[in-house]
Write a protein that holds these residues in place. Structure first.
Motif, PDB file in Angstrom:
ATOM      1  N   VAL A 199       2.993  -1.715   0.584  1.00 53.07           N
ATOM      2  CA  VAL A 199       4.004  -0.394  -0.232  1.00 53.07           C
ATOM      3  C   VAL A 199       3.540  -0.956  -1.439  1.00 53.07           C
ATOM      4  O   VAL A 199       3.288   0.150  -2.292  1.00 53.07           O
ATOM      5  N   SER A 200       3.415  -2.073  -1.849  1.00 50.53           N
ATOM      6  CA  SER A 200       3.179  -2.292  -3.371  1.00 50.53           C
ATOM      7  C   SER A 200       1.578  -2.018  -3.948  1.00 50.53           C
ATOM      8  O   SER A 200       1.873  -1.368  -4.793  1.00 50.53           O
ATOM      9  N   SER A 202       0.163   0.366  -2.099  1.00 45.29           N
ATOM     10  CA  SER A 202       0.197   1.991  -2.380  1.00 45.29           C
ATOM     11  C   SER A 202       0.740   2.629  -3.503  1.00 45.29           C
ATOM     12  O   SER A 202       0.316   3.681  -4.258  1.00 45.29           O
ATOM     13  N   ALA A 203       1.734   1.643  -4.141  1.00 43.41           N
ATOM     14  CA  ALA A 203       2.353   2.033  -5.233  1.00 43.41           C
ATOM     15  C   ALA A 203       1.535   2.007  -6.550  1.00 43.41           C
ATOM     16  O   ALA A 203       2.175   2.265  -7.666  1.00 43.41           O
ATOM     17  N   ARG A 212       1.630   0.223 -13.788  1.00 42.62           N
ATOM     18  CA  ARG A 212       1.079   0.052 -12.651  1.00 42.62           C
ATOM     19  C   ARG A 212      -0.334   0.602 -12.772  1.00 42.62           C
ATOM     20  O   ARG A 212      -0.622   1.305 -13.625  1.00 42.62           O
TER      21      ARG A 212
END
Length: 416
Positions: A199-200, A202-203, A212
């Motif tokens: 998830v990290s 993908s974010a 980011r």
């Protein structure tokens, strides 16, 4: 070049130089606009060899733990192995493996990868802590080296790897905790750890104060990524033959055993054909011509290929079931193992072709439909007969796709 499986923080090459004196002085990045920027090096292939043994141990774990929990454990393990390999592949897409420091680090990663490999079979048993520590050390050590290697030469990539290090450290705490706790809690904690990592990524690995990474166009070595992924598919297919071969030589020679071995070969050859006659070149061409190669690399090679590899591993488990119990009564776990491997493989190839070429092949969809239909019918068949059905479906799809290609006038050297 992309520095991570899911982000494109900056373009390749020297990039914006930092005035900081922190980091490795010599520029270890791959040279641009040269043969070296695309070449797969022998040290990368040496690293891949570690995964031959890792995949055999993964197949062994799944074969001897055919239950819902065993399937969940194997899913965590295959994703962990794939994540290790993907991250390292993207690192060697940025850094030049011909440079001595990079070679040394890859050798060190190979050693730690060997520890991971020998711990896989008992990772949900007595070797859980060893597996977790080796996994975390490999992930954090490689990322720390990348941050040091890029600190003076590309500020954008350096910041990206600092962000990655932070998130891998957070996930690492769950890996270590899972390794210390009883096996009943281990699956949950390791699944959370993997979820944090995926998830990290993908974010864009958001970190307060560092922001980011934003997906976007970047200069990456598409041929290198495509070739490395194709070579890993070969490794997985080789692992399936190892598993099948060892299963065959451990039993007395019999007619069902010989037929089972031949079916395993036919399935493996069909899987090779499906990937390398058409799909592999389609992916390479898409990366070379796309205006957004980062998107293709993220989805087609980072995520979708995990399905393809999982399909090969599960197929080897099914082949071993056919060899070990050719005439036994069918049970659910055996039916899922025999049909599930080819099904995952075709599903992965279908998604891969859609991502790289925006096309859905009728042959692939038909093969998936036939395998889904074979599952409820499986309980009227023996494992050997079901193996013959699945091998026939894979062969049918491979022949169908090739006939369509030839009729469309695509020459062999232009396949894909």
């Amino acid at each position: 070049m992309n520095a991570t499986p899911d982000t494109v923080p900056s373009a390749a090459g020297p990039g914006p130089r930092s005035s900081s004196h922190f980091g490795i002085r010599h520029n270890l990045m791959r040279p641009d606009d040269s043969e070296q920027s695309d070449r797969v090096t022998y040290i990368e292939l040496f690293f891949d060899l570690i995964f031959v043994f890792a995949l055999t141990q993964l197949s062994r774990h799944l074969y001897e733990n055919q239950s819902l929990q065993g399937a969940a454990e194997s899913a965590v393990l295959v994703l962990a192995l794939w994540w290790i390999w993907v991250h390292t592949t993207w690192v060697t897409n940025v850094l030049d493996p011909a440079r001595l420091p990079v070679r040394g680090v890859v050798l060190g990663l190979s050693l730690i990868g060997l520890v991971v490999s020998v711990s896989i079979y008992e990772s949900f048993g007595d070797r859980g802590f060893i597996f977790a520590v080796a996994y975390v050390v490999l992930q954090l050590g490689r990322t720390a080296f990348m941050a040091l290697a890029l600190a003076r030469h590309d500020r954008g990539l350096h910041r990206s790897f600092v962000r990655i290090f932070v998130w891998l450290a957070v996930a690492g705490s769950f890996w270590i905790a899972g390794g210390l706790l009883p096996a009943d809690y281990r699956l949950l904690l390791w699944a959370i750890a993997l979820g944090i990592e995926f998830v990290s990524a993908s974010a864009g690995f958001p970190v307060p104060g560092l922001g980011r990474a934003a997906p976007g166009d970047a200069e990456l070595s598409g041929p290198h990524i495509a070739e490395r992924s194709a070579l890993f598919v070969i490794i997985a297919l080789g692992e399936s033959f190892l598993v099948t071969g060892f299963a065959f030589v451990d039993q007395d020679v019999s007619v069902p055993g010989v037929i089972g071995l031949l079916l395993a070969f036919v399935s493996g050859a069909a899987m090779w054909w499906l990937y390398f006659d058409h799909g592999e070149r389609a992916g390479s061409r898409a990366l070379a011509t796309s205006t957004d190669p980062g998107r293709i690399a993220r989805f087609a090679y980072t995520y979708v290929h995990a399905l393809i590899i999982a399909g090969v591993v599960l197929t080897s488990v099914g082949d071993k079931e056919v060899l070990g119990h050719p005439d036994s009564s069918m049970i659910l776990s055996t039916a899922v193992a025999i049909t599930g491997g080819p099904l995952l493989y075709l599903l992965g190839l279908t998604l891969f072709r859609f991502v790289v070429a925006r096309e859905l092949l009728v042959s692939h969809l038909a093969g998936i439909a036939l395998l889904l239909l074979a599952l409820p019918v499986a309980f009227t068949l023996s494992p050997l007969a079901l193996g013959a059905v699945c091998a026939s479906v894979l062969t049918l799809v491979a022949c169908w796709e090739t006939i369509v290609r030839v009729r469309n006038g695509t020459a062999d050297e232009e396949a894909g």
